[in-house]
Write a protein that holds these residues in place. Structure first.
Motif, PDB file in Angstrom:
ATOM      1  N   HIS A 161       0.351  -9.061 -10.907  1.00 24.86           N
ATOM      2  CA  HIS A 161      -0.047  -7.826 -11.605  1.00 24.86           C
ATOM      3  C   HIS A 161       1.022  -6.740 -11.433  1.00 24.86           C
ATOM      4  CE1 HIS A 161      -3.940  -9.909 -11.081  1.00 24.86           C
ATOM      5  NE2 HIS A 161      -4.216  -9.366 -12.269  1.00 24.86           N
ATOM      6  N   ASP A 162       2.293  -7.129 -11.715  1.00 24.42           N
ATOM      7  CA  ASP A 162       3.451  -6.225 -11.652  1.00 24.42           C
ATOM      8  C   ASP A 162       3.778  -5.766 -10.229  1.00 24.42           C
ATOM      9  OD1 ASP A 162       3.851  -6.341 -14.413  1.00 24.42           O
ATOM     10  OD2 ASP A 162       2.463  -4.679 -14.770  1.00 24.42           O
ATOM     11  N   LEU A 163       3.068  -6.281  -9.247  1.00 25.20           N
ATOM     12  CA  LEU A 163       3.334  -5.905  -7.862  1.00 25.20           C
ATOM     13  C   LEU A 163       4.173  -6.989  -7.190  1.00 25.20           C
ATOM     14  CD1 LEU A 163       2.657  -3.818  -5.598  1.00 25.20           C
ATOM     15  CD2 LEU A 163       0.762  -5.314  -4.965  1.00 25.20           C
ATOM     16  N   GLY A 164       5.312  -6.599  -6.645  1.00 24.85           N
ATOM     17  CA  GLY A 164       6.178  -7.546  -5.947  1.00 24.85           C
ATOM     18  C   GLY A 164       5.688  -7.785  -4.519  1.00 24.85           C
ATOM     19  N   ILE A 165       5.570  -9.039  -4.159  1.00 26.42           N
ATOM     20  CA  ILE A 165       5.076  -9.408  -2.824  1.00 26.42           C
ATOM     21  C   ILE A 165       5.948 -10.530  -2.272  1.00 26.42           C
ATOM     22  CG2 ILE A 165       3.149 -10.395  -1.507  1.00 26.42           C
ATOM     23  CD1 ILE A 165       1.267  -9.265  -3.631  1.00 26.42           C
ATOM     24  N   VAL A 166       6.286 -10.458  -0.985  1.00 24.93           N
ATOM     25  CA  VAL A 166       6.952 -11.559  -0.301  1.00 24.93           C
ATOM     26  C   VAL A 166       6.004 -12.097   0.769  1.00 24.93           C
ATOM     27  CG1 VAL A 166       8.791 -12.198   1.303  1.00 24.93           C
ATOM     28  CG2 VAL A 166       9.330 -10.874  -0.742  1.00 24.93           C
ATOM     29  N   VAL A 167       5.718 -13.398   0.677  1.00 23.61           N
ATOM     30  CA  VAL A 167       4.892 -14.070   1.682  1.00 23.61           C
ATOM     31  C   VAL A 167       5.839 -14.709   2.693  1.00 23.61           C
ATOM     32  CG1 VAL A 167       3.178 -15.861   2.098  1.00 23.61           C
ATOM     33  CG2 VAL A 167       3.099 -14.526  -0.025  1.00 23.61           C
ATOM     34  N   LEU A 173       4.149 -14.416  11.070  1.00 21.68           N
ATOM     35  CA  LEU A 173       4.170 -13.140  10.352  1.00 21.68           C
ATOM     36  C   LEU A 173       3.097 -13.233   9.274  1.00 21.68           C
ATOM     37  CD1 LEU A 173       8.034 -12.894  10.045  1.00 21.68           C
ATOM     38  CD2 LEU A 173       6.630 -11.173  11.175  1.00 21.68           C
ATOM     39  N   ASN A 174       1.886 -12.745   9.589  1.00 17.25           N
ATOM     40  CA  ASN A 174       0.779 -12.992   8.667  1.00 17.25           C
ATOM     41  C   ASN A 174       0.464 -11.800   7.774  1.00 17.25           C
ATOM     42  OD1 ASN A 174      -0.620 -11.311  10.503  1.00 17.25           O
ATOM     43  ND2 ASN A 174      -1.116 -13.095  11.752  1.00 17.25           N
ATOM     44  N   GLN A 175       1.413 -10.863   7.622  1.00 17.53           N
ATOM     45  CA  GLN A 175       1.232  -9.764   6.685  1.00 17.53           C
ATOM     46  C   GLN A 175       2.202  -9.924   5.518  1.00 17.53           C
ATOM     47  OE1 GLN A 175       0.777  -5.786   8.469  1.00 17.53           O
ATOM     48  NE2 GLN A 175       1.129  -6.744  10.457  1.00 17.53           N
ATOM     49  N   ASP A 176       1.685  -9.910   4.297  1.00 18.92           N
ATOM     50  CA  ASP A 176       2.560  -9.938   3.129  1.00 18.92           C
ATOM     51  C   ASP A 176       3.339  -8.631   3.038  1.00 18.92           C
ATOM     52  OD1 ASP A 176       1.486 -12.372   2.601  1.00 18.92           O
ATOM     53  OD2 ASP A 176       0.157 -11.698   0.997  1.00 18.92           O
ATOM     54  N   ILE A 177       4.561  -8.719   2.519  1.00 19.14           N
ATOM     55  CA  ILE A 177       5.444  -7.557   2.443  1.00 19.14           C
ATOM     56  C   ILE A 177       5.506  -7.085   0.991  1.00 19.14           C
ATOM     57  CG2 ILE A 177       7.779  -6.718   2.890  1.00 19.14           C
ATOM     58  CD1 ILE A 177       7.995  -9.153   4.866  1.00 19.14           C
ATOM     59  N   LEU A 178       5.201  -5.817   0.769  1.00 17.87           N
ATOM     60  CA  LEU A 178       5.242  -5.236  -0.578  1.00 17.87           C
ATOM     61  C   LEU A 178       6.684  -4.888  -0.940  1.00 17.87           C
ATOM     62  CD1 LEU A 178       2.164  -2.827  -0.355  1.00 17.87           C
ATOM     63  CD2 LEU A 178       2.230  -5.227  -1.071  1.00 17.87           C
ATOM     64  N   ILE A 179       7.075  -5.218  -2.190  1.00 18.07           N
ATOM     65  CA  ILE A 179       8.446  -4.974  -2.650  1.00 18.07           C
ATOM     66  C   ILE A 179       8.394  -4.052  -3.875  1.00 18.07           C
ATOM     67  CG2 ILE A 179      10.626  -5.993  -3.358  1.00 18.07           C
ATOM     68  CD1 ILE A 179       9.730  -6.916  -0.606  1.00 18.07           C
ATOM     69  N   PRO A 180       8.802  -2.788  -3.744  1.00 17.67           N
ATOM     70  CA  PRO A 180       8.837  -1.903  -4.917  1.00 17.67           C
ATOM     71  C   PRO A 180       9.770  -2.471  -5.988  1.00 17.67           C
ATOM     72  CG  PRO A 180       9.134  -0.659  -2.870  1.00 17.67           C
ATOM     73  CD  PRO A 180       9.222  -2.110  -2.520  1.00 17.67           C
ATOM     74  N   GLU A 181       9.519  -2.077  -7.227  1.00 16.86           N
ATOM     75  CA  GLU A 181      10.292  -2.640  -8.339  1.00 16.86           C
ATOM     76  C   GLU A 181      11.784  -2.395  -8.177  1.00 16.86           C
ATOM     77  OE1 GLU A 181      10.054  -2.854 -13.220  1.00 16.86           O
ATOM     78  OE2 GLU A 181       8.702  -1.548 -12.098  1.00 16.86           O
ATOM     79  N   ASP A 182      12.142  -1.208  -7.659  1.00 17.73           N
ATOM     80  CA  ASP A 182      13.568  -0.902  -7.532  1.00 17.73           C
ATOM     81  C   ASP A 182      14.198  -1.542  -6.292  1.00 17.73           C
ATOM     82  OD1 ASP A 182      12.333   0.588  -5.600  1.00 17.73           O
ATOM     83  OD2 ASP A 182      13.232   2.515  -6.150  1.00 17.73           O
ATOM     84  N   ALA A 183      13.410  -2.326  -5.549  1.00 17.77           N
ATOM     85  CA  ALA A 183      13.944  -2.973  -4.343  1.00 17.77           C
ATOM     86  C   ALA A 183      13.973  -4.491  -4.489  1.00 17.77           C
ATOM     87  CB  ALA A 183      13.107  -2.581  -3.124  1.00 17.77           C
ATOM     88  N   ARG A 184      13.739  -5.014  -5.713  1.00 15.48           N
ATOM     89  CA  ARG A 184      13.696  -6.470  -5.910  1.00 15.48           C
ATOM     90  C   ARG A 184      15.099  -7.073  -6.006  1.00 15.48           C
ATOM     91  NH1 ARG A 184       8.888  -6.712 -10.532  1.00 15.48           N
ATOM     92  NH2 ARG A 184       7.293  -5.640  -9.257  1.00 15.48           N
ATOM     93  N   ARG A 204      -3.438   1.093   7.843  1.00 16.87           N
ATOM     94  CA  ARG A 204      -3.907   1.302   6.471  1.00 16.87           C
ATOM     95  C   ARG A 204      -3.019   0.670   5.410  1.00 16.87           C
ATOM     96  NH1 ARG A 204      -4.569   5.620   9.482  1.00 16.87           N
ATOM     97  NH2 ARG A 204      -2.535   6.456   8.943  1.00 16.87           N
ATOM     98  N   THR A 205      -1.754   0.446   5.725  1.00 12.67           N
ATOM     99  CA  THR A 205      -0.840  -0.048   4.693  1.00 12.67           C
ATOM    100  C   THR A 205      -0.042  -1.253   5.178  1.00 12.67           C
ATOM    101  OG1 THR A 205       0.957   1.432   5.384  1.00 12.67           O
ATOM    102  CG2 THR A 205      -0.575   2.262   3.718  1.00 12.67           C
ATOM    103  N   SER A 206       0.304  -2.114   4.227  1.00  9.72           N
ATOM    104  CA  SER A 206       1.142  -3.280   4.518  1.00  9.72           C
ATOM    105  C   SER A 206       2.592  -2.843   4.697  1.00  9.72           C
ATOM    106  CB  SER A 206       1.047  -4.284   3.366  1.00  9.72           C
ATOM    107  OG  SER A 206      -0.266  -4.759   3.214  1.00  9.72           O
ATOM    108  N   PRO A 207       3.417  -3.684   5.294  1.00  9.36           N
ATOM    109  CA  PRO A 207       4.838  -3.349   5.386  1.00  9.36           C
ATOM    110  C   PRO A 207       5.478  -3.330   4.003  1.00  9.36           C
ATOM    111  CG  PRO A 207       4.454  -5.603   6.118  1.00  9.36           C
ATOM    112  CD  PRO A 207       3.105  -4.976   5.938  1.00  9.36           C
ATOM    113  N   ILE A 208       6.496  -2.508   3.851  1.00  9.05           N
ATOM    114  CA  ILE A 208       7.248  -2.410   2.597  1.00  9.05           C
ATOM    115  C   ILE A 208       8.680  -2.821   2.884  1.00  9.05           C
ATOM    116  CG2 ILE A 208       8.106  -0.836   0.811  1.00  9.05           C
ATOM    117  CD1 ILE A 208       5.552   0.779   1.173  1.00  9.05           C
TER     118      ILE A 208
END
Length: 778
Positions: A161-167, A173-184, A204-208
């Motif tokens: 859904h347009d959200l970048g994620i690295v598993v 390391l059991n937290q998925d990492i969020l990847i902003p669009e400008d960081a892909r 409250r928030t996942s790692p970025i």
């Protein structure tokens, strides 16, 4: 320096004013009954200058970051030890919880999932002990991260859904990492990437993170090695200074290096290695000597080329050892040395360090001497060729007629050394190894069992003798510091578990609470022809301590030796290089300086402690990385065999199911408890079995089974199996649906839930022998 008065201040270039040292601050805070405020510190040390205040604040913050001090809610500085705080490293678990491994070596603290949201596997933290959890484990609360994990994180990039994620590939390391669009940075859906964390996680928030490198497509050939190298932080790049340094080396031995060396070029030294080996660091020669034998073990003189504290030396130390993957090596030394100038290739002059030994007719080391020499290998032999020559292969005996006597002498000496080994009751393993056969596209064509032959054991015994002689030399000269190869006896807990395992199979081990190597050897002698012999050997191995490098000699339990050191592989092991330098330093002290002893070096004791820990770590790192690659490749191979049937043995019993080791492939897969016949199963930890509450059907370690491959999850290196039939060691078949009487006194009801998405993997325990050059060389 004194720390008990106001004058314990010194001008520090970092702060350009006189401020108290860390030691003085710690002493002052420790002397007070309660935490100390900033104002009280200023008053204690009479710091009037505003610049001193600024410098003091910086130092106190640095001490906070290093975990030396804690800044309390009362705005005061306190000592972690007085606040029941423990410094350690976080070890994550795929199921969301974790552990803190204390720096002081104490027992791990359990970290519940609610505390793991704000930390990552590998972080160094301060933890406060919070009593015990429901299972009796010490439980901890994260107080602060004092050193975030270093390096990038390897994982698979997805767009959801347009959200970048690295598993992350590492299940710890059991937290998925969020990847902003400008960081892909150009990463595409499904690719394997390396990510740098730009914002750490909190409750409250996942790692970025930001994609720093794109490794390639998920199933690309060789991707498993790329992932393992980065995940385990194995260095692969040479520093610019090292690349410049190796330019000075030519293809041949420099003329000046011949000076002061013993000329052994006419001695019929030969190398015996694997078919695909390229770095030959040992050559051997033997001949009768009265009623005994004389044995020469010539080892590549790496220390002549790799001098202490050079850039080349620092890069070699960082690597610690070569890492052997299937069809790929990360060498400890640049290829110009490892496969060229240092390698004992046939028919060319090479520099070496020699252990010349006299051995009695009963295989005992009578005396030994060490010296630098120049040699020429008379033949590059392989294990298979030597075994065939010994068996009388007429063509090979003709082809290698010029070294035939040498092979026969080595074989005769081996029989003597083998008898001496058995006399001292060293533990001998004959576990199954495997090698991967690849096609032209580097896809696995087959996995083949590899068994050692007589040539492996010939070289093994020669190397052991040289390593013993070297260890005795160092042991007799305390000033010559080096690292011993130490293998301590099993711990009480592991010993208890192993005895329990043996009892379940109707076996016993002597030795009460302090067994000797002979007691272990006696167990192996009992199981030689049993169908579960390999499993028993595996469990015996698991009961042992891990061998390490240490400047303190504590003996080698497995080999039943009082002293042992690694001398024979300086091309691929840094501890061997340390030992060569120490030997040269001893010779230099006895003989005076000469050209052949260039590279001599005496290490101070405190440095050897650090070197031992570092080299032990790099060895474990290499083992973990190669095991991970083997697991990946075996799962990849099994993807093409879903639905097929195999025979195997129950290699491990857990509360969630049975791990089955498939015959000849050394691949482990899981029969989950939920896939066993419709029943509730109780788990008996002490007796290593599952028992059905209603059917009384028993599944235990060592049972022979037939299974079908149910599914394979390559991302999790997980192989799921379906049990078709089981047979107890006594020979009674147990088909699913049949009753088998049995009992379990101590049991736990099986869990109702299946394992999570990051559930238990099917792990393989054997490494590919094709990548492990010198696996028989101790």
């Amino acid at each position: 320096m004194s720390h008990n008065n106001d004058q314990d201040t010194s001008p520090t270039p970092e702060y350009e004013v006189e401020i108290p040292s860390r030691e003085a601050l710690l002493e002052a805070i420790e002397a007070r009954l309660k935490p100390t405020t900033f104002e009280e510190i200023i008053e204690r040390f009479k710091l009037d200058d505003e610049r001193q205040h600024i410098g003091l604040k910086r130092r106190l913050r640095a001490m906070e970051r290093d975990g030396q001090l804690i800044y309390t809610k009362a705005n005061a500085y306190g000592l972690p030890s007085r606040m029941n705080l423990i410094k350690g490293r976080i070890i994550g678990h795929r199921d969301g919880f974790g552990f803190c491994h204390p720096d002081d070596g104490g027992s791990d603290l359990f970290i519940p999932p609610s505390q793991m949201y704000s930390v990552l596997h590998g972080d160094r933290v301060l933890v406060q002990e919070q009593g015990s959890d429901s299972k009796g484990r010490r439980e901890g609360r994260i107080v602060r991260v004092i050193e975030p994990r270093q390096g990038g994180i390897v994982g698979r990039f997805f767009i959801d859904h347009d959200l970048g994620i690295v598993v992350p590939d590492d299940s710890r390391l059991n937290q998925d990492i969020l990847i902003p669009e400008d960081a892909r940075n150009g990463a595409r859906h499904g690719q394997i990437v390396v990510v740098d964390i730009t914002r750490r996680p909190n409750r409250r928030t996942s790692p970025i993170g930001e994609v720093s490198e794109i490794l390639g497509e998920h199933m690309a050939p060789g991707m498993e090695i790329e992932v393992a190298i980065r995940e385990h932080d194995i260095p692969t790049e040479w520093s610019p200074a090292t690349l410049k340094e190796i330019e000075k080396f030519g293809e041949t031995v420099p003329q000046e290096a011949y000076a002061d060396r013993v000329d052994l070029r006419d001695l019929p030294l030969v190398t015996i290695d694997g078919e695909d080996s390229r770095d030959f660091d040992d050559a051997v020669c033997a001949e009768p000597d009265g009623d005994g034998w004389r044995l020469w073990v010539a080892i590549a003189d790496v220390s002549y080329y790799v001098r202490p504290n050079t850039s080349l030396d620092k890069d070699a130390l960082e690597r610690g050892n070569s890492v052997y993957f299937p069809n790929f090596v990360v060498p400890m030394l640049p290829e110009k040395l490892s496969n060229g100038l240092c390698s004992l290739n046939p028919d060319v002059d090479r520099l070496c360090m020699v252990a010349e030994m006299r051995i009695s007719a009963k295989g005992k080391l009578r005396e030994s001497k060490f010296y630098p020499a120049v040699m020429k290998s008379h033949a590059r032999l392989t294990y298979n060729k030597v075994a065939d020559i010994i068996d009388g292969d007429p063509k090979l005996r003709q082809d290698y007629e010029h070294v035939l006597n040498q092979v026969d002498h080595l074989h005769s000496l081996f029989k003597v050394l083998k008898a001496a080994r058995q006399q001292r009751s060293a533990i001998e393993f004959e576990t199954l190894e495997t090698r991967f056969i690849f096609n032209a596209q580097r896809k696995i064509e087959s996995i083949e069992p590899v068994r050692r032959n007589v040539a492996h054991t010939i070289i093994e015994e020669c190397m052991i003798m040289a390593n013993v002689a070297t260890a005795r030399l160092i042991e007799g000269h305390e000033e010559a510091g080096a690292l011993f190869r130490v293998h301590e006896p099993p711990s009480a807990e592991r010993l208890t578990n192993f005895r329990s395992f043996l009892a379940e199979l109707g076996l016993t081990m002597k030795g009460s609470d302090d067994p000797s190597p002979a007691d272990y050897a006696a167990v192996l002698a009992q199981v030689g022809e049993r169908p579960d012999a390999e499993l028993i050997q595996t469990m015996l191995l698991r009961s042992m301590q891990q061998a390490v490098y240490s400047p303190d000699n504590a003996g080698h339990f497995g080999l039943a030796l009082e002293e042992y050191a690694h001398f024979t592989s300086p091309i691929r092991r840094y501890p061997d290089l340390i030992l060569h330098r120490a030997i040269k330093a001893l010779l230099k002290k006895q003989q005076g300086p000469n050209q052949a002893l260039a590279g001599a070096w005496m290490y101070p004791t405190e440095q050897l402690d650090e070197l031992g820990q570092h080299c032990s770590m790099t060895e474990r790192r290499a083992d973990d990385a190669t095991r991970q690659v083997a697991d990946w490749l075996k799962c990849e191979y099994m993807q093409d065999h879903v639905g097929e049937e195999f025979t195997g043995v129950i290699a491990s019993v857990t509360n969630f199911g049975l791990f089955i080791r498939i015959d000849d492939l050394s691949i482990d897969g899981l029969v989950h408890v939920s896939n066993l016949d419709n029943d509730y199963y109780r788990y008996d930890n002490e007796r290593h079995l599952l028992i059905g509450e209603n059917s009384r059907r028993v599944y235990r370690l060592g049972d022979k089974v037939r299974v079908r491959v149910r599914s394979v999850n390559l991302d999790e290196r997980k192989i799921d199996l379906t049990l078709l039939a089981a047979e107890s060691p006594a020979g009674k078949d147990r088909m699913p649906g049949e009753e088998n009487a049995g009992g379990a006194d101590k049991a736990a009801r099986k869990p109702r839930k299946k394992s999570s998405a990051k559930g238990k993997r099917g792990k393989s325990s054997s490494k590919s022998s094709s990548r492990n050059k010198g696996s028989s060389k101790k």
